[in-house]
Design an enzyme around this catalytic site. Sequence first.
Site, short mmCIF file in Angstrom:
data_model
loop_
_atom_site.label_atom_id
_atom_site.label_comp_id
_atom_site.label_asym_id
_atom_site.label_seq_id
_atom_site.Cartn_x
_atom_site.Cartn_y
_atom_site.Cartn_z
N SER A 293 0.83 -1.19 0.00
CA SER A 293 0.00 0.00 0.00
C SER A 293 0.88 1.25 0.00
CB SER A 293 -0.95 -0.04 1.20
OG SER A 293 -2.00 0.88 1.05
N ASP B 225 -10.30 -3.47 -4.42
CA ASP B 225 -9.29 -2.50 -4.02
C ASP B 225 -9.32 -1.30 -4.98
OD1 ASP B 225 -7.01 -1.13 -3.26
OD2 ASP B 225 -5.67 -2.85 -3.38
N HIS C 186 -7.91 -5.39 -0.44
CA HIS C 186 -6.73 -4.66 -0.02
C HIS C 186 -6.40 -5.00 1.44
CE1 HIS C 186 -4.09 -1.04 -0.23
NE2 HIS C 186 -4.32 -1.01 1.07
#
EC number: 3.1.1.3
Length: 402
Positions: free
Chosen positions: A185, A345, A376
């Site tokens: 991320s 996501d 995610h």
Amino acid sequence: MKCLACALVIPVLMSLLAYRYIQPMPPGAKEPRNQMITLALFRFLNDVISLLSSFGYSKTELFKKVYVMSPLPEPDPSVMSTDKYFDGIKVRIYRPSASKDKVLPAMVYYHGGGWVYMSVDSYDPLTRAISLQANIVVISVEYRLVPEYRFPSQLEECLKATEYVFRNAETYRIDPSRISIGGDSAGGNLAAAVGLKFSQEPKHNLAKIKVQVLLYPVLQALDFNLPSYREYADISGVSLLNRKDMINYINMYGFQDQGTLEAISKNKHVSQKTLQTYRSLVDPGLLPVEIQKRGGNNPKQSEPNTTLSDAVRDNVINPYAWPLMATDDTLRKLPKTYVVVTEYDPLRDEGFIFAERLRRLVPENIELSYLSGLEHGIFSLYNYKSHSSTVDTLVEYLNRNL
């Protein structure tokens, strides 16, 4: 009479709560029960924190406290860990106990959390598992967080810590020719930016990064109307990350809070000229055909907010802030790259586009893992059965390429 009232009210309340928090997963979900429960808890937590924030509490600080208090799996004693400072940057070094005297490959890892949350402690189970299963040294970097520190502070700290690892590889029994970087991320964003810096500005007497691992990374701030951003627009969806929150993180990290979420979400932070000039770098046409069709119709581009677009333009096109903005010539110089993309996501599409651009330039240097039916954050969802298999796949990649 009271019992009758309870018998009528309680089912209604339960139904309302279920309607609000428990939503069915799409047919392709890998672990629908786990996912429904996890997402329901996340929505409930978000509502509680939003309620508290209306009384003057900081929503960011409340979430930080929740993440600090969240229970984690017990540490695996098969891995030794030591906290150190590398050029003033706190790090945690992991080494499998069975290989304590061996020279090993290494990974410098940058944790996720929107540049706002999480820590080396939060990621201890994951970094410890990677070290043990891949039989490598892992150096987890405790970069400082938003909002106290903004871009480029986090990148500069990750660069300093990474350069220290290369310069002092012998001290830590690390093979300098087999050092990788990685992150998820926001940490994937930092890893990609570190990879760009090392490839574009090589340091004298330092080896090259051998492999970079980008787990559902944040890669662009040009277009918030990609299909995945439209598909996972708010907390009511099936992703732990949503468009609104991601734009908020990007605004805090890169734009220095210069825009409103509403303006940025409508792409008013980008002029028509900037969008047209750089569209080829963030091109939805590079997505798989079935992905291009998702998320509904792309809304017409709004008229830009000139004050905002002028203020953030240099950041939007900066590849060290958003690595997808790198030119093709720059991408050709990157080390071998492993990209993980999750289906549920808002960041899904930029990961696909980055991987496809690399594939067209240097096909032997890119490997993409698409985790359909998962959201995610899977590398941090330790209660999911799929967590172990995703880590196994990453370890297998490292064993082949590092």
